[in-house]
Motif scaffolding. Structure first.
Motif, PDB file in Angstrom:
ATOM      1  N   LEU A 236      61.367  56.049  52.091  1.00 28.54           N
ATOM      2  CA  LEU A 236      61.342  56.170  51.143  1.00 28.54           C
ATOM      3  C   LEU A 236      61.881  56.529  50.027  1.00 28.54           C
ATOM      4  O   LEU A 236      62.632  57.691  50.118  1.00 28.54           O
ATOM      5  CB  LEU A 236      59.944  56.781  50.491  1.00 28.54           C
ATOM      6  CG  LEU A 236      57.946  56.458  51.246  1.00 28.54           C
ATOM      7  CD1 LEU A 236      58.700  57.747  53.184  1.00 28.54           C
ATOM      8  CD2 LEU A 236      57.268  56.589  50.641  1.00 28.54           C
ATOM      9  N   THR A 237      62.487  55.537  49.290  1.00 29.74           N
ATOM     10  CA  THR A 237      63.471  56.087  48.839  1.00 29.74           C
ATOM     11  C   THR A 237      63.537  55.746  46.759  1.00 29.74           C
ATOM     12  O   THR A 237      62.478  55.388  46.523  1.00 29.74           O
ATOM     13  CB  THR A 237      64.948  55.065  48.804  1.00 29.74           C
ATOM     14  OG1 THR A 237      65.004  53.776  48.381  1.00 29.74           O
ATOM     15  CG2 THR A 237      65.333  55.149  50.325  1.00 29.74           C
ATOM     16  N   ASN A 238      64.367  56.767  45.679  1.00 23.65           N
ATOM     17  CA  ASN A 238      64.166  56.486  44.654  1.00 23.65           C
ATOM     18  C   ASN A 238      64.024  55.391  44.281  1.00 23.65           C
ATOM     19  O   ASN A 238      65.809  55.263  43.962  1.00 23.65           O
ATOM     20  CB  ASN A 238      64.618  58.065  44.392  1.00 23.65           C
ATOM     21  CG  ASN A 238      64.314  58.486  42.469  1.00 23.65           C
ATOM     22  OD1 ASN A 238      63.353  58.316  42.048  1.00 23.65           O
ATOM     23  ND2 ASN A 238      66.022  58.506  41.928  1.00 23.65           N
ATOM     24  N   MET A 239      63.536  54.995  43.075  1.00 24.75           N
ATOM     25  CA  MET A 239      64.042  54.138  42.076  1.00 24.75           C
ATOM     26  C   MET A 239      62.985  54.808  40.796  1.00 24.75           C
ATOM     27  O   MET A 239      62.710  53.939  39.728  1.00 24.75           O
ATOM     28  CB  MET A 239      62.955  52.905  42.761  1.00 24.75           C
ATOM     29  CG  MET A 239      63.637  51.727  41.698  1.00 24.75           C
ATOM     30  SD  MET A 239      65.099  51.676  41.703  1.00 24.75           S
ATOM     31  CE  MET A 239      66.116  51.507  43.570  1.00 24.75           C
ATOM     32  N   ASP A 240      63.244  55.963  40.549  1.00 26.56           N
ATOM     33  CA  ASP A 240      62.707  56.567  39.348  1.00 26.56           C
ATOM     34  C   ASP A 240      64.109  55.956  38.289  1.00 26.56           C
ATOM     35  O   ASP A 240      63.407  56.814  36.894  1.00 26.56           O
ATOM     36  CB  ASP A 240      61.891  58.016  39.027  1.00 26.56           C
ATOM     37  CG  ASP A 240      60.727  57.729  38.835  1.00 26.56           C
ATOM     38  OD1 ASP A 240      59.860  56.912  38.082  1.00 26.56           O
ATOM     39  OD2 ASP A 240      59.959  58.703  39.554  1.00 26.56           O
ATOM     40  N   GLU A 241      65.092  55.666  38.173  1.00 26.04           N
ATOM     41  CA  GLU A 241      66.286  55.532  37.639  1.00 26.04           C
ATOM     42  C   GLU A 241      67.247  54.489  38.839  1.00 26.04           C
ATOM     43  O   GLU A 241      67.058  54.190  40.023  1.00 26.04           O
ATOM     44  CB  GLU A 241      67.533  56.832  37.086  1.00 26.04           C
ATOM     45  CG  GLU A 241      67.305  57.052  39.144  1.00 26.04           C
ATOM     46  CD  GLU A 241      68.537  58.703  38.558  1.00 26.04           C
ATOM     47  OE1 GLU A 241      68.901  58.795  37.183  1.00 26.04           O
ATOM     48  OE2 GLU A 241      68.839  59.235  39.402  1.00 26.04           O
ATOM     49  N   PRO A 242      68.572  53.501  37.898  1.00 31.08           N
ATOM     50  CA  PRO A 242      68.353  52.756  38.892  1.00 31.08           C
ATOM     51  C   PRO A 242      69.427  53.369  40.142  1.00 31.08           C
ATOM     52  O   PRO A 242      70.083  54.337  39.764  1.00 31.08           O
ATOM     53  CB  PRO A 242      69.727  52.210  37.826  1.00 31.08           C
ATOM     54  CG  PRO A 242      69.411  52.355  36.184  1.00 31.08           C
ATOM     55  CD  PRO A 242      68.155  53.475  36.219  1.00 31.08           C
ATOM     56  N   LEU A 243      69.631  52.123  40.899  1.00 33.29           N
ATOM     57  CA  LEU A 243      70.743  53.313  42.233  1.00 33.29           C
ATOM     58  C   LEU A 243      71.849  52.698  41.983  1.00 33.29           C
ATOM     59  O   LEU A 243      71.999  51.189  41.833  1.00 33.29           O
ATOM     60  CB  LEU A 243      70.587  51.895  43.274  1.00 33.29           C
ATOM     61  CG  LEU A 243      70.869  52.824  44.206  1.00 33.29           C
ATOM     62  CD1 LEU A 243      70.588  53.429  45.365  1.00 33.29           C
ATOM     63  CD2 LEU A 243      70.124  51.897  46.078  1.00 33.29           C
ATOM     64  N   GLY A 244      73.152  53.191  42.016  1.00 31.98           N
ATOM     65  CA  GLY A 244      74.573  53.485  41.955  1.00 31.98           C
ATOM     66  C   GLY A 244      74.623  53.635  39.670  1.00 31.98           C
ATOM     67  O   GLY A 244      73.044  54.060  39.707  1.00 31.98           O
ATOM     68  N   ASN A 245      75.659  52.612  39.518  1.00 33.24           N
ATOM     69  CA  ASN A 245      75.464  52.601  37.653  1.00 33.24           C
ATOM     70  C   ASN A 245      75.216  51.238  37.902  1.00 33.24           C
ATOM     71  O   ASN A 245      75.259  51.006  36.555  1.00 33.24           O
ATOM     72  CB  ASN A 245      76.765  53.918  37.579  1.00 33.24           C
ATOM     73  CG  ASN A 245      76.741  55.011  38.408  1.00 33.24           C
ATOM     74  OD1 ASN A 245      75.674  55.551  37.876  1.00 33.24           O
ATOM     75  ND2 ASN A 245      78.554  55.725  38.905  1.00 33.24           N
ATOM     76  N   ALA A 246      75.801  50.300  38.704  1.00 32.25           N
ATOM     77  CA  ALA A 246      76.204  49.185  38.367  1.00 32.25           C
ATOM     78  C   ALA A 246      74.333  48.691  38.294  1.00 32.25           C
ATOM     79  O   ALA A 246      74.000  48.212  39.230  1.00 32.25           O
ATOM     80  CB  ALA A 246      77.134  48.089  39.057  1.00 32.25           C
ATOM     81  N   VAL A 247      74.322  47.861  36.960  1.00 31.08           N
ATOM     82  CA  VAL A 247      72.921  46.336  37.126  1.00 31.08           C
ATOM     83  C   VAL A 247      73.310  45.255  36.314  1.00 31.08           C
ATOM     84  O   VAL A 247      73.982  45.505  35.500  1.00 31.08           O
ATOM     85  CB  VAL A 247      71.580  46.881  36.098  1.00 31.08           C
ATOM     86  CG1 VAL A 247      70.551  46.023  36.398  1.00 31.08           C
ATOM     87  CG2 VAL A 247      71.002  48.669  36.735  1.00 31.08           C
ATOM     88  N   GLY A 248      73.650  44.029  37.620  1.00 30.31           N
ATOM     89  CA  GLY A 248      74.112  43.022  37.024  1.00 30.31           C
ATOM     90  C   GLY A 248      74.968  42.163  37.918  1.00 30.31           C
ATOM     91  O   GLY A 248      75.646  43.382  38.957  1.00 30.31           O
ATOM     92  N   ASN A 249      75.375  41.251  38.026  1.00 28.61           N
ATOM     93  CA  ASN A 249      75.288  40.589  39.423  1.00 28.61           C
ATOM     94  C   ASN A 249      77.052  41.070  40.383  1.00 28.61           C
ATOM     95  O   ASN A 249      77.862  41.392  40.783  1.00 28.61           O
ATOM     96  CB  ASN A 249      75.179  39.284  39.532  1.00 28.61           C
ATOM     97  CG  ASN A 249      73.743  38.482  40.289  1.00 28.61           C
ATOM     98  OD1 ASN A 249      72.593  39.021  40.872  1.00 28.61           O
ATOM     99  ND2 ASN A 249      73.055  39.041  38.310  1.00 28.61           N
ATOM    100  N   SER A 250      78.320  40.230  39.291  1.00 31.51           N
ATOM    101  CA  SER A 250      79.402  40.394  40.022  1.00 31.51           C
ATOM    102  C   SER A 250      79.563  42.558  39.172  1.00 31.51           C
ATOM    103  O   SER A 250      80.126  42.962  40.018  1.00 31.51           O
ATOM    104  CB  SER A 250      80.033  40.172  38.178  1.00 31.51           C
ATOM    105  OG  SER A 250      79.785  38.834  38.161  1.00 31.51           O
TER     106      SER A 250
END
Length: 433
Positions: A236-250
């Motif tokens: 079970l892993t946290n998703m109360d914030e984005p994983l890592g810093n990048a959001v978007g495909n490239s």
């Protein structure tokens, strides 16, 4: 045997026989049972649940509704890592080459994303010329060479799940734990793997918002995997914030590559290390998490994992030079820094709203027919627990001259601030098995 008697039995919290479950599902698939009766049955399951034995037969019948896939000729120990999905989840891009560098592999079916950002296929298709395997033979060849093999989802795998899900969607039974578990696990069990790692995301940016309910789902899927004698672990892993810093495909491709160079964000790097370590434990190569993490760090530091990613990209028709020259990727030239006129600490981030902002830029699909813009997205500069100054950028948006007030309004609603120092959220919340 009558369908109405089966519905009544489940309504009264009685345990169904194997024959009753198969009779219900097989006749529904054959078109002999109307939707309204199955809808009634699903609602009974929603309220009364299913035993592990009932769920095993239910899931087995789902698997038997279509074809199963194995991979004769694959020389690797195959890991099927499945994530329930979240914002910025680019884990497969970094993890699969690590498996390859450690002498393991992953051969799986992957879909295109619907929602916040693209799926694994969409992310890889950010690379010009990249094509996934079109046949099992192509997939087996590339798995043996690189440890990574991905194909698009096949409609012939568990077709009954698609029919049941469409009905669940319009009868308010999607959130039933046993039905979710069966839907996920039927597809996992229909495709051969030597071990299964399930990453159940929990929080505002995940399907499962509540830790208690997520733990129930993880335990149910674990028990189901064990009932089929599968080698399995659930995290079970946290998703109360984005994983890592990048959001978007490239942008997520870049972050995954940087992680394989040893420069990844702390939360994402740690998750990848633990998942890789768990795979080594399941294979029997190591006995402890610490030893496994050490092995993962080794193949990152010596460049073997990055080398495997380059081989996979080249073998799939893409240009491996993107790993050293990010200008070869399509990344939007226009940027916008999002900041606030105060100072303090990040107390909470609504990851779903961050994902929606990225989707409004074009990074995800609202409907299956939408076309993704691989170039757009955002980079987080501050996460939960971080301090910031007035006017300091919390994130940078990459856009195609389509910034709108609704995007900024969505982002403003995504953050909660505090004047007091805030503890960071653990990346891994629990492990089962």
């Amino acid at each position: 045997m009558r369908i109405v008697d089966i519905i009544q039995k489940k309504r009264e919290k009685e345990i169904l026989t194997d024959e009753e479950i198969r009779f219900l599902l097989e006749n529904y698939q054959a078109g002999e049972v109307p939707d309204y009766q199955i809808a009634s049955f699903l609602m009974a399951v929603y309220f009364n649940g299913m035993t592990t034995e009932e769920l095993k037969v239910f899931t087995g019948t789902m698997i038997d509704s279509g074809e199963t896939i194995d991979f004769p000729g694959v020389e690797k120990f195959l890991i099927d890592k499945h994530s329930t999905g979240g914002v910025g989840d680019k884990t497969t891009i970094a993890l699969a080459p690590i498996f390859g560098a450690l002498g393991m592999g992953t051969a799986k079916l992957s879909g295109k994303g619907l929602g916040h950002t693209g799926g694994t296929i969409d992310k890889f298709e950010s690379i010009k010329g990249f094509k996934f395997s079109n046949s099992k033979e192509e997939l087996i060849k590339i798995v043996n060479e690189t440890g990574t093999g991905l194909m698009g989802q096949a409609d012939t795998i568990v077709p009954l799940d698609k029919k049941l899900y469409a009905l669940r969607d319009v009868t308010a039974t999607v959130s039933s734990i046993p039905l979710i578990a069966s839907s996920i696990m039927s597809k996992k069990l229909a495709v051969h793997a030597d071990a299964i790692i399930l990453d159940v995301k929990v929080g505002s940016g995940a399907f499962m918002k509540d830790l208690t309910e997520a733990r129930k789902l993880a335990q149910t899927m674990y028990d189901l995997g064990k009932a089929f004698d599968r080698n399995i672990v659930c995290m079970l892993t946290n998703m109360d914030e984005p994983l890592g810093n990048a959001v978007g495909n490239s942008l997520e491709i870049v972050e995954a590559v940087e992680t394989l160079k040893g420069n990844g964000p702390e939360d994402f790097t740690y998750l990848v290390e633990v998942l890789g370590a768990q795979a080594l434990i399941l294979k029997g190569d190591v006995k402890t998490l610490e030893e496994g993490i050490g092995r993962v760090k080794e193949v990152i530091e010596n460049g073997e994992a990055l080398k495997m990613l380059k081989k996979f990209i080249k073998g799939s028709g893409g240009n491996p030079d993107i790993c050293d020259d990010y200008s070869l990727l399509n990344i939007a030239a226009e940027t916008f820094e999002f900041n606030v006129d105060e100072r303090g600490y990040i107390k909470h981030i609504d990851a779903e709203k961050i994902g929606k902002a990225a989707m409004m830029l074009g990074a995800g699909r609202a409907t299956k027919d939408d076309i993704i813009d691989h170039s757009v997205g955002l980079i987080m500069h501050k996460k939960v627990g971080d301090q910031f100054e007035a006017g300091e950028a919390l994130l940078t948006l990459y856009h195609q001259n389509n910034m709108r007030d609704e995007i900024l309004e969505t982002l403003r609603g995504a953050f909660v601030f505090s004047e007091e120092k805030v503890e960071k959220i653990p990346t891994i919340l629990d492990m089962i098995g």
